[in-house]
Write a protein that holds these residues in place. Structure first.
Motif, PDB file in Angstrom:
ATOM      1  N   VAL A  23      37.591  34.700  19.319  1.00 21.03           N
ATOM      2  CA  VAL A  23      38.317  35.009  20.542  1.00 21.03           C
ATOM      3  C   VAL A  23      37.344  35.485  21.618  1.00 21.03           C
ATOM      4  CG1 VAL A  23      40.029  36.527  21.598  1.00 21.03           C
ATOM      5  CG2 VAL A  23      40.465  35.524  19.360  1.00 21.03           C
ATOM      6  N   GLY A  24      36.419  36.341  21.236  1.00 20.57           N
ATOM      7  CA  GLY A  24      35.409  36.798  22.184  1.00 20.57           C
ATOM      8  C   GLY A  24      34.535  35.663  22.678  1.00 20.57           C
ATOM      9  N   GLN A  25      34.252  34.718  21.770  1.00 13.81           N
ATOM     10  CA  GLN A  25      33.458  33.555  22.164  1.00 13.81           C
ATOM     11  C   GLN A  25      34.189  32.732  23.223  1.00 13.81           C
ATOM     12  OE1 GLN A  25      30.507  33.215  20.886  1.00 13.81           O
ATOM     13  NE2 GLN A  25      29.845  31.075  20.921  1.00 13.81           N
ATOM     14  N   LEU A  26      35.467  32.520  23.023  1.00 11.31           N
ATOM     15  CA  LEU A  26      36.255  31.729  23.967  1.00 11.31           C
ATOM     16  C   LEU A  26      36.401  32.451  25.297  1.00 11.31           C
ATOM     17  CD1 LEU A  26      38.020  29.315  24.716  1.00 11.31           C
ATOM     18  CD2 LEU A  26      39.952  30.484  23.617  1.00 11.31           C
ATOM     19  N   THR A  27      36.744  33.729  25.272  1.00 12.90           N
ATOM     20  CA  THR A  27      36.924  34.465  26.528  1.00 12.90           C
ATOM     21  C   THR A  27      35.607  34.583  27.288  1.00 12.90           C
ATOM     22  OG1 THR A  27      36.655  36.556  25.327  1.00 12.90           O
ATOM     23  CG2 THR A  27      38.913  35.764  25.712  1.00 12.90           C
ATOM     24  N   GLY A  28      34.494  34.730  26.565  1.00 12.45           N
ATOM     25  CA  GLY A  28      33.199  34.757  27.233  1.00 12.45           C
ATOM     26  C   GLY A  28      32.879  33.434  27.902  1.00 12.45           C
ATOM     27  N   PHE A  29      33.226  32.338  27.237  1.00 14.31           N
ATOM     28  CA  PHE A  29      33.022  30.998  27.804  1.00 14.31           C
ATOM     29  C   PHE A  29      33.857  30.826  29.069  1.00 14.31           C
ATOM     30  CE2 PHE A  29      34.470  26.420  27.590  1.00 14.31           C
ATOM     31  CZ  PHE A  29      33.302  25.892  28.132  1.00 14.31           C
ATOM     32  N   VAL A  30      35.110  31.278  29.030  1.00 11.79           N
ATOM     33  CA  VAL A  30      35.982  31.162  30.197  1.00 11.79           C
ATOM     34  C   VAL A  30      35.452  32.004  31.346  1.00 11.79           C
ATOM     35  CG1 VAL A  30      38.284  31.719  31.084  1.00 11.79           C
ATOM     36  CG2 VAL A  30      38.043  30.535  28.900  1.00 11.79           C
ATOM     37  N   GLU A  31      34.940  33.202  31.042  1.00  9.39           N
ATOM     38  CA  GLU A  31      34.365  34.031  32.101  1.00  9.39           C
ATOM     39  C   GLU A  31      33.146  33.357  32.721  1.00  9.39           C
ATOM     40  OE1 GLU A  31      35.426  36.818  33.595  1.00  9.39           O
ATOM     41  OE2 GLU A  31      37.245  36.449  32.439  1.00  9.39           O
ATOM     42  N   ALA A  32      32.377  32.654  31.900  1.00  4.10           N
ATOM     43  CA  ALA A  32      31.225  31.926  32.434  1.00  4.10           C
ATOM     44  C   ALA A  32      31.674  30.793  33.353  1.00  4.10           C
ATOM     45  CB  ALA A  32      30.381  31.367  31.281  1.00  4.10           C
ATOM     46  N   LEU A  33      32.758  30.103  32.982  1.00  2.00           N
ATOM     47  CA  LEU A  33      33.309  29.058  33.854  1.00  2.00           C
ATOM     48  C   LEU A  33      33.762  29.647  35.184  1.00  2.00           C
ATOM     49  CD1 LEU A  33      35.483  27.011  31.306  1.00  2.00           C
ATOM     50  CD2 LEU A  33      33.236  26.399  32.184  1.00  2.00           C
ATOM     51  N   ARG A  34      34.463  30.774  35.102  1.00  2.00           N
ATOM     52  CA  ARG A  34      34.924  31.415  36.339  1.00  2.00           C
ATOM     53  C   ARG A  34      33.741  31.887  37.184  1.00  2.00           C
ATOM     54  NH1 ARG A  34      39.527  34.989  33.218  1.00  2.00           N
ATOM     55  NH2 ARG A  34      41.193  33.404  33.197  1.00  2.00           N
ATOM     56  N   GLY A  35      32.690  32.348  36.504  1.00  2.00           N
ATOM     57  CA  GLY A  35      31.512  32.800  37.234  1.00  2.00           C
ATOM     58  C   GLY A  35      30.851  31.695  38.027  1.00  2.00           C
ATOM     59  N   LYS A  36      31.018  30.462  37.574  1.00  2.00           N
ATOM     60  CA  LYS A  36      30.475  29.321  38.318  1.00  2.00           C
ATOM     61  C   LYS A  36      31.445  28.795  39.378  1.00  2.00           C
ATOM     62  CE  LYS A  36      26.323  28.610  36.894  1.00  2.00           C
ATOM     63  NZ  LYS A  36      25.181  28.586  37.850  1.00  2.00           N
ATOM     64  N   GLY A  37      32.627  29.413  39.459  1.00  2.00           N
ATOM     65  CA  GLY A  37      33.565  29.024  40.499  1.00  2.00           C
ATOM     66  C   GLY A  37      34.722  28.162  40.042  1.00  2.00           C
ATOM     67  N   MET A  38      34.841  27.900  38.737  1.00  2.00           N
ATOM     68  CA  MET A  38      35.957  27.080  38.266  1.00  2.00           C
ATOM     69  C   MET A  38      37.240  27.918  38.194  1.00  2.00           C
ATOM     70  SD  MET A  38      34.465  24.709  35.226  1.00  2.00           S
ATOM     71  CE  MET A  38      32.877  23.909  35.351  1.00  2.00           C
ATOM     72  N   PRO A  39      38.354  27.383  38.673  1.00  2.00           N
ATOM     73  CA  PRO A  39      39.620  28.121  38.584  1.00  2.00           C
ATOM     74  C   PRO A  39      40.238  27.967  37.202  1.00  2.00           C
ATOM     75  CG  PRO A  39      39.962  26.047  39.741  1.00  2.00           C
ATOM     76  CD  PRO A  39      38.493  26.111  39.422  1.00  2.00           C
ATOM     77  N   VAL A  40      40.185  29.011  36.391  1.00  3.07           N
ATOM     78  CA  VAL A  40      40.794  28.995  35.055  1.00  3.07           C
ATOM     79  C   VAL A  40      41.793  30.144  35.000  1.00  3.07           C
ATOM     80  CG1 VAL A  40      40.406  29.070  32.573  1.00  3.07           C
ATOM     81  CG2 VAL A  40      38.652  28.094  34.073  1.00  3.07           C
ATOM     82  N   ASN A  41      43.080  29.835  34.976  1.00  4.48           N
ATOM     83  CA  ASN A  41      44.092  30.882  34.972  1.00  4.48           C
ATOM     84  C   ASN A  41      44.397  31.335  33.545  1.00  4.48           C
ATOM     85  OD1 ASN A  41      45.947  28.977  33.863  1.00  4.48           O
ATOM     86  ND2 ASN A  41      46.371  28.208  35.920  1.00  4.48           N
ATOM     87  N   PRO A  42      45.083  32.459  33.384  1.00  2.38           N
ATOM     88  CA  PRO A  42      45.364  32.983  32.036  1.00  2.38           C
ATOM     89  C   PRO A  42      46.119  32.002  31.141  1.00  2.38           C
ATOM     90  CG  PRO A  42      45.761  34.675  33.697  1.00  2.38           C
ATOM     91  CD  PRO A  42      45.505  33.401  34.440  1.00  2.38           C
ATOM     92  N   PHE A  85      29.311  24.674  27.943  1.00  5.40           N
ATOM     93  CA  PHE A  85      29.785  24.487  26.564  1.00  5.40           C
ATOM     94  C   PHE A  85      28.615  24.465  25.596  1.00  5.40           C
ATOM     95  CE2 PHE A  85      30.803  21.858  22.916  1.00  5.40           C
ATOM     96  CZ  PHE A  85      32.021  22.366  22.487  1.00  5.40           C
ATOM     97  N   ASP A  86      27.547  23.744  25.943  1.00  8.72           N
ATOM     98  CA  ASP A  86      26.385  23.658  25.059  1.00  8.72           C
ATOM     99  C   ASP A  86      25.729  25.017  24.846  1.00  8.72           C
ATOM    100  OD1 ASP A  86      26.667  20.945  24.660  1.00  8.72           O
ATOM    101  OD2 ASP A  86      25.341  20.387  26.316  1.00  8.72           O
ATOM    102  N   LEU A  87      25.826  25.908  25.851  1.00  6.36           N
ATOM    103  CA  LEU A  87      25.253  27.242  25.697  1.00  6.36           C
ATOM    104  C   LEU A  87      26.143  28.151  24.856  1.00  6.36           C
ATOM    105  CD1 LEU A  87      23.875  27.940  29.299  1.00  6.36           C
ATOM    106  CD2 LEU A  87      22.543  27.559  27.216  1.00  6.36           C
ATOM    107  N   TRP A  88      27.437  28.042  25.018  1.00  4.62           N
ATOM    108  CA  TRP A  88      28.352  28.941  24.311  1.00  4.62           C
ATOM    109  C   TRP A  88      28.769  28.417  22.942  1.00  4.62           C
ATOM    110  CZ3 TRP A  88      30.069  33.810  25.513  1.00  4.62           C
ATOM    111  CH2 TRP A  88      29.645  34.318  26.737  1.00  4.62           C
ATOM    112  N   PHE A  89      28.703  27.109  22.757  1.00  8.73           N
ATOM    113  CA  PHE A  89      29.054  26.527  21.452  1.00  8.73           C
ATOM    114  C   PHE A  89      27.931  25.590  21.011  1.00  8.73           C
ATOM    115  CE2 PHE A  89      33.001  27.550  23.622  1.00  8.73           C
ATOM    116  CZ  PHE A  89      33.699  28.254  22.660  1.00  8.73           C
TER     117      PHE A  89
END
Length: 483
Positions: A23-42, A85-89
């Motif tokens: 779960v932490g792996q997934l949420t960290g990946f999503v935060e990284a996507l958001r950090g790059k500007g991608m809109p990912v809602n809950p 994705f390649d960095l987080w998985f």
């Protein structure tokens, strides 16, 4: 996602999320996507978690596509998604074990030509990727050809590895290796070209694999957040116009059409809602009779939204030409919002170039329009350096009649005048002739006025906006147009 435990009372209680590493792996990946500007809602995050609960997590291809299907909203964001994705998985932690050994010469050094031949033979083998041999080879390439000693210790460079391997030079070798293993059908028309196309694709795949493995090894040393800061590119809409290379410019071009469709819908709605007809005096007075002759409610005539005329003056010198081309693409995609669009271009001399873009608008080949315009139009008659002052003087003298009180003026350029006379008086004359006027500058506002920039002087006469990327460009166009 979460494991479930049975309590003493027989009820099922979920395990705290913090106790589930995935779960932490997934949420960290999503935060990284958001950090790059991608809109990912809950809700997208929840969908991704549900997808992971049914996917085979050992199958990275299925995992990648499952997360992309739930988290991506724009296909143009796929490159950035794949890098993160390649960095987080990653395929596996630690250093890869391999049975490959790169060939060496008699001096004990790596034999570059023999290495390229071995790589070409392996890339020509359709089974190499499935059985893992290609991944092992890539690991050896990065480990032996990309390794170097930095001030912080051992490091790896994709550029260094690829400069030795030179994937582009492998295309002929790969095609020849594929041809040597054919069943005698090479004589058929088009077979050789198919081999070459396949070879180009596999050489490109090798480049991507080397970059991915290098980033994985560097992430092991420096952490994935650090590597993401420099190895993961910006989203296409956030790429700086002035620093974009050929590949980045191609990505930017793909963002223009969907942005134009979105803006066209928004602008049409806003234009219809914001325009109110003039007060209908007769109906207002009649209605006021019920309130003792006091016109409390004003009655307006039916609004008749007009489509303004637009005149564009764009700098096409040097790197600014790319910014001008992207802006013209967007404006032409929105040209239904205007009654007329006229385009003028300049380097040091201004000339009307509307016909070049009208000619190529239907097929969308703005590159051909820019090339033909630069080759044929009278846009440079002095020293070939940008001269905004001479352009403004010339436009006021020759084309001032193109500006009317019903239209708008849009100037595109960095306002770097090479220390020539800025001719503020000519700009003031043009601004006074139109209803609205705007200047879009592809440079950061923090550098306006530095060096030969006359931006602060021009900004005193005309509204100037910073437009360094597609995101800013879209916001400015949406706020300003139609006028």
């Amino acid at each position: 996602m979460a494991r479930r435990e049975t309590s003493l009372e027989g009820r099922v209680a979920p395990t705290p999320l913090d106790d589930v590493p995935l779960v932490g792996q997934l949420t960290g990946f999503v935060e990284a996507l958001r950090g790059k500007g991608m809109p990912v809602n809950p809700s997208a995050l929840i969908d991704a978690g549900r997808a992971m609960s049914v996917l085979d997590l050992l199958d990275r291809t299925s995992l990648r596509e499952g997360l992309a299907a739930t988290l991506l909203t724009e296909q143009n964001h796929r490159i950035v998604f794949d890098k993160l994705f390649d960095l987080w998985f990653p395929p596996a932690p630690g250093v890869r074990t391999t049975t490959f050994e790169l060939p060496h010469n008699v001096e004990g050094e790596i034999d570059v030509e023999a290495t390229r031949d071995m790589i070409a033979d392996l890339l020509a083998d359709d089974d190499a990727e499935r059985d893992g041999r290609l991944a092992e080879l890539v690991a050896q390439i990065v480990d032996q050809l990309g390794r170097y000693e930095s001030t912080r210790g051992e490091a790896f460079s994709a550029y260094q590895a690829m400069s030795v391997v030179s994937p582009q030079t492998l295309i002929a070798k790969i095609a020849a290796a594929m041809d040597s293993g054919n069943d005698g059908s090479a004589g058929r028309a088009g077979t050789a070209e198919r081999y070459r196309a396949a070879a180009r694709a596999r050489a490109g795949g090798l480049r991507a694999a080397i970059e991915s493995e290098t980033q994985r090894r560097m992430a092991m040393r420096n952490g994935r957040d650090t590597v993401a800061d420099y190895a993961v590119p910006n989203l296409p809409e956030n790429i700086n116009f002035l620093s974009a290379g050929a590949r980045e410019q191609a990505q930017i071009r793909r963002t223009i059409e969907p942005l134009a469709r979105l803006l066209a819908a928004k602008l049409e709605i806003r234009r219809r809602r914001s325009h109110r007809g003039q007060v209908d005096v007769r109906k207002t007075l009649r209605a006021s009779m019920s309130t003792g002759g006091v016109p409390i409610d004003l009655i307006h005539r039916k609004p008749r939204p007009h489509r303004p005329e637009l005149v564009i003056i764009c700098d096409v010198s040097g790197s600014v030409a790319g910014f001008s081309q992207f802006t013209l693409r967007l404006v032409y995609a929105l040209r239904q919002q205007f009654s007329k669009v006229r385009v003028f271009a300049f380097v040091d001399t201004v000339d009307e170039v509307t016909e070049y873009f009208d000619r190529h608008t239907d097929d969308g080949d703005f590159g051909a329009a820019m090339h033909q315009m630069i080759s044929e139009a009278r846009i440079s008659t002095l020293d070939g350096h940008s001269d905004y002052g001479n352009m403004l003087r010339g436009f006021a003298a020759e084309y001032a009649e193109s500006l009317t009180h019903r239209g708008a003026l849009l100037i595109l350029g960095d306002a770097r005048n090479n220390y020539h006379d800025a001719r503020i008086d000519a700009l003031s004359e043009l601004v006074d002739r139109v209803r609205n006027s705007y200047w879009l500058n592809p440079e950061a506002e923090s550098v306006w006025g530095t060096g030969d920039s006359a931006a602060p002087q021009y900004a005193q006469v005309i509204q100037m906006y910073e437009c360094r990327n597609v995101t800013q460009l879209g916001e400015v166009i949406a706020d300003l147009l139609p006028v």
